[in-house]
Motif scaffolding. Structure first.
Motif, PDB file in Angstrom:
ATOM      1  N   LYS A  89      31.875  35.968  49.034  1.00  0.00           N
ATOM      2  CA  LYS A  89      31.104  36.937  49.835  1.00  0.00           C
ATOM      3  C   LYS A  89      31.924  37.391  51.039  1.00  0.00           C
ATOM      4  CE  LYS A  89      26.396  36.691  48.651  1.00  0.00           C
ATOM      5  NZ  LYS A  89      25.422  35.709  48.332  1.00  0.00           N
ATOM      6  N   GLU A  90      32.700  36.446  51.602  1.00  0.00           N
ATOM      7  CA  GLU A  90      33.518  36.794  52.787  1.00  0.00           C
ATOM      8  C   GLU A  90      34.533  37.866  52.407  1.00  0.00           C
ATOM      9  OE1 GLU A  90      33.633  32.808  52.217  1.00  0.00           O
ATOM     10  OE2 GLU A  90      31.639  33.659  52.490  1.00  0.00           O
ATOM     11  N   THR A  91      35.163  37.680  51.240  1.00  0.00           N
ATOM     12  CA  THR A  91      36.156  38.681  50.819  1.00  0.00           C
ATOM     13  C   THR A  91      35.481  40.038  50.652  1.00  0.00           C
ATOM     14  OG1 THR A  91      37.422  36.992  49.682  1.00  0.00           O
ATOM     15  CG2 THR A  91      37.865  39.255  49.036  1.00  0.00           C
ATOM     16  N   LEU A  92      34.281  40.032  50.034  1.00  0.00           N
ATOM     17  CA  LEU A  92      33.594  41.301  49.791  1.00  0.00           C
ATOM     18  C   LEU A  92      33.210  42.007  51.090  1.00  0.00           C
ATOM     19  CD1 LEU A  92      31.200  40.778  46.749  1.00  0.00           C
ATOM     20  CD2 LEU A  92      33.180  42.276  46.890  1.00  0.00           C
ATOM     21  N   SER A  93      33.054  41.223  52.150  1.00  0.00           N
ATOM     22  CA  SER A  93      32.662  41.864  53.406  1.00  0.00           C
ATOM     23  C   SER A  93      33.880  42.339  54.209  1.00  0.00           C
ATOM     24  CB  SER A  93      31.793  40.916  54.236  1.00  0.00           C
ATOM     25  OG  SER A  93      32.558  39.776  54.549  1.00  0.00           O
ATOM     26  N   ASP A  94      35.078  42.193  53.632  1.00  0.00           N
ATOM     27  CA  ASP A  94      36.284  42.717  54.287  1.00  0.00           C
ATOM     28  C   ASP A  94      36.202  44.243  54.391  1.00  0.00           C
ATOM     29  OD1 ASP A  94      37.442  40.317  54.637  1.00  0.00           O
ATOM     30  OD2 ASP A  94      38.896  40.476  52.996  1.00  0.00           O
ATOM     31  N   GLU A  95      37.068  44.775  55.208  1.00  0.00           N
ATOM     32  CA  GLU A  95      37.098  46.236  55.344  1.00  0.00           C
ATOM     33  C   GLU A  95      37.504  46.886  54.021  1.00  0.00           C
ATOM     34  OE1 GLU A  95      39.674  47.513  58.397  1.00  0.00           O
ATOM     35  OE2 GLU A  95      38.604  46.358  59.921  1.00  0.00           O
ATOM     36  N   ILE A  96      37.032  48.121  53.848  1.00  0.00           N
ATOM     37  CA  ILE A  96      37.297  48.836  52.590  1.00  0.00           C
ATOM     38  C   ILE A  96      38.789  48.865  52.278  1.00  0.00           C
ATOM     39  CG2 ILE A  96      37.204  51.126  51.501  1.00  0.00           C
ATOM     40  CD1 ILE A  96      34.458  51.426  52.576  1.00  0.00           C
ATOM     41  N   LYS A  97      39.578  49.051  53.311  1.00  0.00           N
ATOM     42  CA  LYS A  97      41.035  49.133  53.092  1.00  0.00           C
ATOM     43  C   LYS A  97      41.583  47.830  52.517  1.00  0.00           C
ATOM     44  CE  LYS A  97      44.088  52.186  55.248  1.00  0.00           C
ATOM     45  NZ  LYS A  97      44.764  52.674  56.403  1.00  0.00           N
ATOM     46  N   ALA A  98      41.067  46.718  53.058  1.00  0.00           N
ATOM     47  CA  ALA A  98      41.547  45.404  52.591  1.00  0.00           C
ATOM     48  C   ALA A  98      41.152  45.204  51.128  1.00  0.00           C
ATOM     49  CB  ALA A  98      40.968  44.302  53.466  1.00  0.00           C
ATOM     50  N   LEU A  99      39.947  45.668  50.779  1.00  0.00           N
ATOM     51  CA  LEU A  99      39.485  45.524  49.393  1.00  0.00           C
ATOM     52  C   LEU A  99      40.322  46.400  48.450  1.00  0.00           C
ATOM     53  CD1 LEU A  99      35.598  45.414  49.809  1.00  0.00           C
ATOM     54  CD2 LEU A  99      37.184  43.530  49.434  1.00  0.00           C
ATOM     55  N   GLU A 100      40.619  47.592  48.921  1.00  0.00           N
ATOM     56  CA  GLU A 100      41.469  48.472  48.097  1.00  0.00           C
ATOM     57  C   GLU A 100      42.825  47.830  47.872  1.00  0.00           C
ATOM     58  OE1 GLU A 100      41.659  52.287  50.004  1.00  0.00           O
ATOM     59  OE2 GLU A 100      39.680  52.836  49.215  1.00  0.00           O
ATOM     60  N   HIS A 101      43.328  47.232  48.921  1.00  0.00           N
ATOM     61  CA  HIS A 101      44.631  46.583  48.842  1.00  0.00           C
ATOM     62  C   HIS A 101      44.578  45.434  47.822  1.00  0.00           C
ATOM     63  CE1 HIS A 101      48.527  45.223  50.157  1.00  0.00           C
ATOM     64  NE2 HIS A 101      48.042  43.997  50.193  1.00  0.00           N
ATOM     65  N   LEU A 102      43.489  44.667  47.879  1.00  0.00           N
ATOM     66  CA  LEU A 102      43.352  43.528  46.949  1.00  0.00           C
ATOM     67  C   LEU A 102      43.270  44.028  45.505  1.00  0.00           C
ATOM     68  CD1 LEU A 102      42.930  40.535  46.327  1.00  0.00           C
ATOM     69  CD2 LEU A 102      40.501  40.812  46.850  1.00  0.00           C
ATOM     70  N   ARG A 103      42.470  45.075  45.293  1.00  0.00           N
ATOM     71  CA  ARG A 103      42.339  45.622  43.927  1.00  0.00           C
ATOM     72  C   ARG A 103      43.692  46.105  43.407  1.00  0.00           C
ATOM     73  NH1 ARG A 103      36.948  47.496  45.372  1.00  0.00           N
ATOM     74  NH2 ARG A 103      37.882  49.318  46.342  1.00  0.00           N
ATOM     75  N   ALA A 104      44.430  46.774  44.285  1.00  0.00           N
ATOM     76  CA  ALA A 104      45.738  47.303  43.868  1.00  0.00           C
ATOM     77  C   ALA A 104      46.703  46.149  43.562  1.00  0.00           C
ATOM     78  CB  ALA A 104      46.304  48.193  44.972  1.00  0.00           C
ATOM     79  N   GLU A 105      46.625  45.116  44.398  1.00  0.00           N
ATOM     80  CA  GLU A 105      47.519  43.967  44.198  1.00  0.00           C
ATOM     81  C   GLU A 105      47.237  43.294  42.846  1.00  0.00           C
ATOM     82  OE1 GLU A 105      47.520  41.180  47.664  1.00  0.00           O
ATOM     83  OE2 GLU A 105      47.202  39.713  46.058  1.00  0.00           O
ATOM     84  N   ILE A 106      45.950  43.143  42.526  1.00  0.00           N
ATOM     85  CA  ILE A 106      45.587  42.496  41.248  1.00  0.00           C
ATOM     86  C   ILE A 106      46.015  43.380  40.074  1.00  0.00           C
ATOM     87  CG2 ILE A 106      43.686  41.674  39.818  1.00  0.00           C
ATOM     88  CD1 ILE A 106      42.115  41.161  42.428  1.00  0.00           C
ATOM     89  N   ALA A 107      45.724  44.683  40.207  1.00  0.00           N
ATOM     90  CA  ALA A 107      46.079  45.600  39.107  1.00  0.00           C
ATOM     91  C   ALA A 107      47.580  45.560  38.863  1.00  0.00           C
ATOM     92  CB  ALA A 107      45.621  47.019  39.452  1.00  0.00           C
ATOM     93  N   HIS A 108      48.335  45.503  39.944  1.00  0.00           N
ATOM     94  CA  HIS A 108      49.794  45.486  39.836  1.00  0.00           C
ATOM     95  C   HIS A 108      50.257  44.194  39.137  1.00  0.00           C
ATOM     96  CE1 HIS A 108      53.845  46.520  40.810  1.00  0.00           C
ATOM     97  NE2 HIS A 108      54.041  45.346  41.405  1.00  0.00           N
ATOM     98  N   SER A 109      49.650  43.085  39.529  1.00  0.00           N
ATOM     99  CA  SER A 109      50.027  41.792  38.953  1.00  0.00           C
ATOM    100  C   SER A 109      49.733  41.771  37.439  1.00  0.00           C
ATOM    101  CB  SER A 109      49.239  40.707  39.697  1.00  0.00           C
ATOM    102  OG  SER A 109      49.384  39.489  39.088  1.00  0.00           O
ATOM    103  N   ILE A 110      48.616  42.387  37.046  1.00  0.00           N
ATOM    104  CA  ILE A 110      48.273  42.448  35.614  1.00  0.00           C
ATOM    105  C   ILE A 110      49.222  43.409  34.899  1.00  0.00           C
ATOM    106  CG2 ILE A 110      46.496  43.189  33.965  1.00  0.00           C
ATOM    107  CD1 ILE A 110      44.391  42.136  35.906  1.00  0.00           C
ATOM    108  N   GLN A 111      49.472  44.545  35.550  1.00  0.00           N
ATOM    109  CA  GLN A 111      50.327  45.557  34.902  1.00  0.00           C
ATOM    110  C   GLN A 111      51.738  45.016  34.671  1.00  0.00           C
ATOM    111  OE1 GLN A 111      50.211  49.425  36.675  1.00  0.00           O
ATOM    112  NE2 GLN A 111      51.152  50.331  34.871  1.00  0.00           N
ATOM    113  N   ARG A 112      52.195  44.165  35.607  1.00  0.00           N
ATOM    114  CA  ARG A 112      53.551  43.613  35.439  1.00  0.00           C
ATOM    115  C   ARG A 112      53.643  42.798  34.157  1.00  0.00           C
ATOM    116  NH1 ARG A 112      54.966  41.875  41.038  1.00  0.00           N
ATOM    117  NH2 ARG A 112      53.960  39.963  40.412  1.00  0.00           N
ATOM    118  N   ILE A 156      51.270  43.055  31.332  1.00  0.00           N
ATOM    119  CA  ILE A 156      50.884  43.712  30.068  1.00  0.00           C
ATOM    120  C   ILE A 156      51.311  45.177  29.984  1.00  0.00           C
ATOM    121  CG2 ILE A 156      48.934  42.158  29.635  1.00  0.00           C
ATOM    122  CD1 ILE A 156      47.057  44.391  30.555  1.00  0.00           C
ATOM    123  N   ASN A 157      51.835  45.676  31.105  1.00  0.00           N
ATOM    124  CA  ASN A 157      52.337  47.044  31.087  1.00  0.00           C
ATOM    125  C   ASN A 157      51.231  48.086  30.907  1.00  0.00           C
ATOM    126  OD1 ASN A 157      54.456  48.617  31.486  1.00  0.00           O
ATOM    127  ND2 ASN A 157      55.617  47.963  29.669  1.00  0.00           N
TER     128      ASN A 157
END
Ligand code: DLL
Length: 444
Positions: free
Chosen positions: A391-414, A416-417
């Motif tokens: 819940k704490e992570t979800l209450s982070d600022e929108i920018k921080a959440l966007e950053h987290l989503r991008a970081e995860i997507a990047h890690s997955i893309q590395r 499975i391409n």
């Protein structure tokens, strides 16, 4: 067979039941050949389907002169068990069968495996060796939360634990309140269940204010029956302070206790004096040398109820060419991260759910609960991964959440391409399971 009299004891480095783990390699190969020759004779004489297939290839039992000659033998597959349902592959008279186990497919009839008294004894020894390899001793209290019944998990670990001399709590799956209460009250030190059910127990403990690290005596987890990753092992160990071990097996070969990892976690040691492993190319069916990835195939060298010749597991792995530093001579295979049946083809690329798990769980901000959703928009496959965060992570600022989503997507893309949409969701919103968990929804 009981081993209470032997070494209770963390101080005894090698449990007596583990002696075959250390057999000199030449002796092991000679034993395997001797057992294989006996097995082929038995199956040829008693299983009409295998005899027919061997005859079609012009192969007789006496043609098996070296271990390499195993390649002369026909494979067996799950459908053989379905086609010959229920008893067609039994190699012993019904009078000698003392127990059935079944594995249900998603459709149709289950497959039925018959065990003789000797099969049960040898399976118990295999499970004892698996537990001993994890450091489990007679002073331990073992909670078996795998299902009891036709599924092999409960009874397999149960007999293994009793054989070692542990105090076994045969609680089976489900009823989380009772699981957590008994884990504390009975001083449970070893938990055996699927990794996904253990994740559920961790969450539920947390909700009730129970800290597994402080409020229980848990030291080891014996986790298997479904694919899981090193990243998941790290998450489980960090959350609880226990050592998470990987146990592998399948109903057709006996159940749990075919292979297990030791304290070095360099892969899973195969109890290959009983289960002869091969890796094959699933397309050409050619055997591959140690070190190459392919489909795991097992021959049950000592089973007599429903012995299996070259059973194709559909599990993907590789046999490690190097001996493990623990000193065991039995070989290891790399953890089974996928079944070939689980392979997804997304935008023409082959993807295994475990690859997505590995990319996802590299982030220390995500919880180990996720769901993979695949849809199709026009001609385009779309991959969405939902993952729980605090819940704490979800209450982070929108920018921080966007950053987290991008970081995860990047890690997955590395890995499975393929690009994925990441959706962060509240804790306890994604499905949980008391047994095996399906984390893929393919809606195409
Ligand atoms: O799952 C037996 C078992 C019970 C193993 C308890 C370990 C612990 P089946 O229901 O027949 O038997 O499913 C067998 O599960 O072919 C693999 O695809 C998968 N599997 C089993 N163990 C592991 C593991 C039991 N440690 C199928 N890692 C197998 C990855 C596993 N996959």
């Amino acid at each position: 067979m009981f081993y209470q009299d032997c070494a209770n004891d963390e101080n005894t480095p090698v449990h007596p039941v583990s002696a075959p783990d250390y057999m000199p390699v030449e002796q092991l190969r000679a034993l395997q050949l001797h057992r294989l020759q006996g097995l082929v004779k038995q199956v040829y004489a008693n299983v009409p389907l295998t005899r027919k297939r061997m005859d079609e290839r012009g192969v007789k039992p006496e043609h098996i002169k070296t271990l390499k000659d195993i390649a002369l033998l026909p494979f067996s597959i799950k459908n053989d068990l379905r086609d010959e349902y229920p008893f067609g592959l039994f190699a012993s008279p019904m009078n000698d069968i003392v127990r059935f186990h079944c594995s249900s497919g998603t459709t149709g009839k289950p497959i039925v495996i018959g065990n003789t008294k000797n099969d049960i004894i040898l399976w118990q020894q295999a499970c004892m060796r698996a537990l001993a390899m994890c450091g489990v001793r007679s002073s331990d209290v073992l909670q078996v939360a795998y299902g009891y019944g036709l599924f092999t998990g409960g009874l397999g670990l149960h007999y293994g634990g009793e054989g070692i001399g542990c105090a076994v709590l045969p609680i089976s799956g489900g009823n989380t309140d009772r699981q957590l209460m008994m884990m504390q009250d009975m001083g449970v030190t070893v938990m055996a269940c699927t990794p996904s059910y253990f994740l559920h127990l961790i969450d539920e403990a947390h909700k009730r204010g129970i800290d597994i690290r402080k409020d229980t005596k848990l030291k080891h987890g014996i986790f298997g029956a479904e694919p899981w990753t090193e990243e998941m092992r790290t998450k489980i160990q960090d959350a609880t302070g226990i050592i998470a071990h990987d146990i592998y097996g399948l109903t057709e070969i006996c159940g749990p206790g075919v292979a297990n990892d030791c304290q070095y976690h360099n892969g899973l040691h195969i109890f290959e004096d009983h289960f002869y492993p091969e890796i094959i190319n699933p397309d050409t069916l050619e055997p591959l040398p140690d070190g190459e990835a392919g489909e795991l195939v097992f021959t049950t060298l000592t089973r007599t109820g429903t012995p299996m010749l070259r059973y194709r597991t559909r599990d993907i792995s590789r046999i490690n060419p190097k001996q493990c530093e623990c000193g065991r001579t039995i070989r290891t295979f790399e953890r089974v991260s996928a079944r070939s049946d689980d392979m997804l083809i997304i935008r023409g690329v082959n993807v295994f759910p475990s690859q997505i798990e590995a990319g996802l769980l590299k982030s220390d901000k995500v919880l180990p609960h996720y769901m993979i959703n695949i849809t199709r928009d026009g001609d385009l496959d779309k991959l969405e991964v939902q993952v729980e965060v605090t819940k704490e992570t979800l209450s982070d600022e929108i920018k921080a959440l966007e950053h987290l989503r991008a970081e995860i997507a990047h890690s997955i893309q590395r890995i499975i391409n393929i690009s994925a949409t990441i959706t962060l969701v509240e804790p306890n919103t994604l499905p949980r399971s008391e047994g095996k968990l399906n984390r893929v929804k393919d809606m195409r």
